[in-house]
Scaffold this active site. Structure first.
Site, PDB file in Angstrom:
ATOM      1  N   ALA A  74      76.505  73.708  78.906  1.00 16.62           N
ATOM      2  CA  ALA A  74      77.030  73.414  80.246  1.00 16.62           C
ATOM      3  C   ALA A  74      75.884  72.959  81.149  1.00 16.62           C
ATOM      4  CB  ALA A  74      77.690  74.657  80.830  1.00 16.62           C
ATOM      5  N   LYS A 125      63.920  93.077  88.747  1.00 15.87           N
ATOM      6  CA  LYS A 125      63.429  93.564  87.448  1.00 15.87           C
ATOM      7  C   LYS A 125      63.183  95.075  87.496  1.00 15.87           C
ATOM      8  CE  LYS A 125      61.304  89.133  86.238  1.00 15.87           C
ATOM      9  NZ  LYS A 125      60.115  88.286  86.442  1.00 15.87           N
ATOM     10  N   GLY A 161      59.706  88.379  80.620  1.00 14.62           N
ATOM     11  CA  GLY A 161      59.874  87.228  79.725  1.00 14.62           C
ATOM     12  C   GLY A 161      59.781  87.548  78.253  1.00 14.62           C
ATOM     13  N   GLY A 181      67.792  73.929  81.770  1.00 19.98           N
ATOM     14  CA  GLY A 181      66.586  73.702  82.573  1.00 19.98           C
ATOM     15  C   GLY A 181      65.358  74.065  81.762  1.00 19.98           C
ATOM     16  N   LYS A 205      67.862  87.919  85.796  1.00 19.66           N
ATOM     17  CA  LYS A 205      67.542  89.213  86.428  1.00 19.66           C
ATOM     18  C   LYS A 205      68.208  89.366  87.783  1.00 19.66           C
ATOM     19  CE  LYS A 205      64.289  86.071  86.856  1.00 19.66           C
ATOM     20  NZ  LYS A 205      63.042  85.595  86.365  1.00 19.66           N
TER      21      LYS A 205
HETATM   22  N1  LIG Z   1      61.394  79.951  83.985  1.00 18.68           N
HETATM   23  C1  LIG Z   1      60.964  81.145  83.608  1.00 18.68           C
HETATM   24  O1  LIG Z   1      59.768  81.337  83.348  1.00 18.68           O
HETATM   25  C2  LIG Z   1      61.915  82.284  83.478  1.00 18.68           C
HETATM   26  C3  LIG Z   1      63.227  82.186  83.869  1.00 18.68           C
HETATM   27  N2  LIG Z   1      64.077  83.243  83.737  1.00 18.68           N
HETATM   28  C4  LIG Z   1      65.473  83.127  84.122  1.00 18.68           C
HETATM   29  O2  LIG Z   1      66.091  82.195  83.262  1.00 18.68           O
HETATM   30  C5  LIG Z   1      67.146  81.538  83.946  1.00 18.68           C
HETATM   31  C6  LIG Z   1      66.902  80.030  83.870  1.00 18.68           C
HETATM   32  O3  LIG Z   1      65.669  79.753  84.491  1.00 18.68           O
HETATM   33  P1  LIG Z   1      65.001  78.300  84.430  1.00 18.68           P
HETATM   34  O4  LIG Z   1      65.333  77.648  83.157  1.00 18.68           O
HETATM   35  O5  LIG Z   1      63.585  78.511  84.802  1.00 18.68           O
HETATM   36  O6  LIG Z   1      65.758  77.596  85.631  1.00 18.68           O
HETATM   37  P2  LIG Z   1      66.003  76.040  85.858  1.00 18.68           P
HETATM   38  O7  LIG Z   1      66.313  75.875  87.301  1.00 18.68           O
HETATM   39  O8  LIG Z   1      64.913  75.231  85.255  1.00 18.68           O
HETATM   40  O9  LIG Z   1      67.311  75.794  84.985  1.00 18.68           O
HETATM   41  C7  LIG Z   1      68.607  76.178  85.340  1.00 18.68           C
HETATM   42  C8  LIG Z   1      69.509  75.037  84.926  1.00 18.68           C
HETATM   43  O10 LIG Z   1      70.848  75.485  85.082  1.00 18.68           O
HETATM   44  C9  LIG Z   1      71.580  74.427  85.672  1.00 18.68           C
HETATM   45  N3  LIG Z   1      72.723  74.974  86.387  1.00 18.68           N
HETATM   46  C10 LIG Z   1      72.704  75.762  87.480  1.00 18.68           C
HETATM   47  N4  LIG Z   1      73.961  76.031  87.864  1.00 18.68           N
HETATM   48  C11 LIG Z   1      74.769  75.389  87.008  1.00 18.68           C
HETATM   49  C12 LIG Z   1      76.174  75.268  86.907  1.00 18.68           C
HETATM   50  N5  LIG Z   1      76.988  75.846  87.785  1.00 18.68           N
HETATM   51  N6  LIG Z   1      76.693  74.531  85.886  1.00 18.68           N
HETATM   52  C13 LIG Z   1      75.870  73.944  85.006  1.00 18.68           C
HETATM   53  N7  LIG Z   1      74.522  74.010  85.049  1.00 18.68           N
HETATM   54  C14 LIG Z   1      73.984  74.739  86.050  1.00 18.68           C
HETATM   55  C15 LIG Z   1      70.605  73.734  86.610  1.00 18.68           C
HETATM   56  O11 LIG Z   1      71.012  72.411  86.876  1.00 18.68           O
HETATM   57  C16 LIG Z   1      69.300  73.804  85.796  1.00 18.68           C
HETATM   58  O12 LIG Z   1      69.148  72.668  84.970  1.00 18.68           O
HETATM   59  C17 LIG Z   1      67.143  82.093  85.369  1.00 18.68           C
HETATM   60  O13 LIG Z   1      68.052  83.167  85.435  1.00 18.68           O
HETATM   61  C18 LIG Z   1      65.707  82.593  85.523  1.00 18.68           C
HETATM   62  O14 LIG Z   1      65.598  83.605  86.486  1.00 18.68           O
HETATM   63  C19 LIG Z   1      63.676  84.429  83.169  1.00 18.68           C
HETATM   64  C20 LIG Z   1      62.384  84.585  82.751  1.00 18.68           C
HETATM   65  C21 LIG Z   1      61.400  83.550  82.905  1.00 18.68           C
HETATM   66  N1  LIG Z   2      59.585  83.465  88.388  1.00 17.31           N
HETATM   67  C1  LIG Z   2      59.419  84.473  87.395  1.00 17.31           C
HETATM   68  C2  LIG Z   2      59.859  83.948  86.061  1.00 17.31           C
HETATM   69  C3  LIG Z   2      60.086  85.012  85.104  1.00 17.31           C
HETATM   70  O1  LIG Z   2      60.860  85.924  85.265  1.00 17.31           O
HETATM   71  C4  LIG Z   2      57.954  84.868  87.324  1.00 17.31           C
HETATM   72  O2  LIG Z   2      57.140  84.221  87.978  1.00 17.31           O
HETATM   73  O3  LIG Z   2      57.643  85.839  86.641  1.00 17.31           O
HETATM   74 NA    NA Z   3      61.079  90.896  77.948  1.00 15.39          NA
END
Ligand SMILES: NC(=O)C1=CN([C@@H]2O[C@H](COP(=O)(O)OP(=O)(O)OC[C@H]3O[C@@H](n4cnc5c(N)ncnc54)[C@H](O)[C@@H]3O)[C@@H](O)[C@H]2O)C=CC1
Ligand SMILES: N[C@@H](CC=O)C(=O)O
Ligand code: NA
Length: 433
Positions: free
Chosen positions: A43, A204, A133, A12, A104
């Site tokens: 995956a 967090k 982040g 994602g 988290k």
């Molecule tokens: N977006 C941000 O700014 C930040 C995100 N995070 C963490 O990073 C992680 C990813 O976040 P994002 O990339 O923003 O989320 P996102 O929703 O954009 O991406 C997650 C991806 O994982 C895929 N997915 C979910 N379950 C699945 C499964 N069972 N099998 C295969 N693929 C699967 C989804 O289809 C999606 O494409 C999360 O744990 C989020 O809390 C942490 C810090 C900042």
């Molecule tokens: N949704 C979170 C993403 C990072 O952890 C945020 O807004 O800080």
């Molecule tokens: Na950090």
């Protein structure tokens, strides 16, 4: 040089930024890690999507995450959520892989069990991206401050809510309109209620408290209030007395009358003076203060959300885990030896800003302030606004000295029942004044 086999779970916002960088910067990353980092699979839920922007070959995308984790040296989990992320990480560790995660939610709920499993298996479990982040915060707490004692961690750890509160403060916009913008910019969680209700920051805070105080703290032990109740009026009232509303995660070591040394860990909106460094944290930026016995005050500032910034932290962990593989060992794990109790919110101590609508009649101030005095809550300042001609009410603002939350709650229960008090417009905690 044998390549390090890397499996990515999820492609994602963050996963695709990590994948692209692994392709574009393969030579530099190999030189830094001491071995090439070979992506053996990604995956995803749907292999039909066009993912050519990552630069990875289409045949690397698979829906069989279980098989993928068993053929990797390092598994990078960026799918989020509890399941199947937890089972996949457990399987990877059982199989002898090191793991990197930004999750988290999972670490806040079940981190301590996963840290133990990784320690027992002799592999790395790293999670720099999971808190604040891109900001290097986990590694400084775990490694650089290993010889010091942390006394307090306080900061803005959710970019979405900081973006919303900052925009409301600067433009007077409504919360709902600004949330949509934060979602479009890729800061918000898949379900943005996790951001606005404080649950993202709550997880967090649990992770930070565990690490900083060598104690197992899980999300359910962290008192949590989000920003949904914050109105434009709260923000304006705070502005008039030189304060600004921020959603803070606070974890501190305290001396409690009955529990002795203990922790207070909480997430809630806080008023901070406009002169305070946290007031100058705008948009989706994060900032965390760490107070320690020897180092004194430290501040960490930077981007806490967004694809590329989060990928930076993930890749830092990945390179470090690869270096450890190349060297034939693993980095430091977590410790929970201090095992401090976590206090309920009623035993937290802070200052309060109380806004009341009262009848402008003789004696009302004495009746209100008398209740504060009876419960041992000392008033630092008080101001009464002008009587409004339409309803005969006047707004009363009080700022208290530090008091125990349960005492303030008792005052509020009794203030509520005074005939002269029409409404408790808001009660907000104040820090850093
Ligand atoms: N977006 C941000 O700014 C930040 C995100 N995070 C963490 O990073 C992680 C990813 O976040 P994002 O990339 O923003 O989320 P996102 O929703 O954009 O991406 C997650 C991806 O994982 C895929 N997915 C979910 N379950 C699945 C499964 N069972 N099998 C295969 N693929 C699967 C989804 O289809 C999606 O494409 C999360 O744990 C989020 O809390 C942490 C810090 C900042
Ligand atoms: N949704 C979170 C993403 C990072 O952890 C945020 O807004 O800080
Ligand atoms: Na950090």
């Amino acid at each position: 040089m044998t390549a390090i086999r890397v499996a990515l779970l999820g492609s994602g916002v963050v996963g695709s930024a990590v994948a692209k960088r692994l392709v574009d910067e393969a030579d530099d990353l190999a030189a830094r890690a001491g071995a090439p980092l070979e992506v053996v699979g990604v995956a995803v839920r749907d292999t039909g999507k066009d993912r050519s922007a990552t630069g990875l070959a289409p045949e690397l995308f698979t829906t069989d995450a279980e098989a993928l984790v068993q053929r990797a040296d390092i598994v990078v989990e960026l799918m989020g959520g509890i399941e199947p992320a937890r089972s996949l990480l457990r399987k990877a560790i059982e199989h002898g892989a090191s793991v990197v995660t930004a999750n988290k939610l999972l670490l806040g709920e079940d981190g301590p069990a996963l840290y133990e499993q990784a320690e027992a298996a002799g592999v790395d479990l790293s999670y720099e991206a999971a808190v604040a982040g891109a900001i290097p915060l986990i590694r400084p707490l775990r490694e650089s401050l290993a010889g010091d004692h942390v006394t307090r961690v306080m900061g803005i750890v959710n970019g979405t809510t900081n973006y919303i509160l900052d925009k409301m403060d600067r433009t007077g916009a409504a919360l709902a309109d600004v949330l949509a913008e934060a979602q479009e910019l890729g800061y918000a969680e898949a379900d943005p209620t996790a951001d606005v209700e404080g649950h993202d920051a709550q997880a967090k805070a649990a992770i930070l408290a565990s690490l900083a105080f060598h104690t197992r703290v899980v999300t359910s032990q962290v008192h949590c209030e989000g920003i949904m109740g914050i109105t434009a009026e709260d923000i304006q009232a705070a502005r008039r007395i030189g304060l600004v509303v921020k959603l803070l995660a606070i974890a501190e070591r305290v001396r409690d009358d009955s529990a002795g040394d203990a922790l207070s860990v909480r997430v809630h909106p806080v008023l901070v003076p406009r002169s305070h460094p946290l007031a100058a944290v705008h948009e989706a930026f994060n900032a965390v203060f760490v107070e320690t016995e020897l180092a004194g005050d430290l501040m960490f500032y930077g981007r806490g959300a967004g694809g590329d910034p989060t990928a930076s932290a993930v890749l830092g962990d990945l390179v470090q885990a690869a270096r450890n593989r190349v060297a034939g060992g693993h980095g430091p794990g977590e410790s929970a030896y201090a095992d401090l109790p976590v206090l309920p919110i009623g035993r937290a101590r802070t200052c309060y800003f109380v806004r009341l609508d009262v009848l402008d009649v003789p004696g009302v101030l004495a009746r209100v302030t008398g209740l504060f005095g009876q419960h041992g809550v000392s008033i630092e300042s008080m101001r009464q606004g002008v009587r409004r001609s339409e309803d005969g009410l006047a707004t009363l603002h009080l700022v208290t000295h530090a008091a125990q939350e349960s005492a303030l709650q008792r005052v509020m229960d009794e203030v509520q029942s005074l005939d002269d008090v029409r409404t408790i417009a808001s009660v907000l905690r104040v820090e850093g004044a």
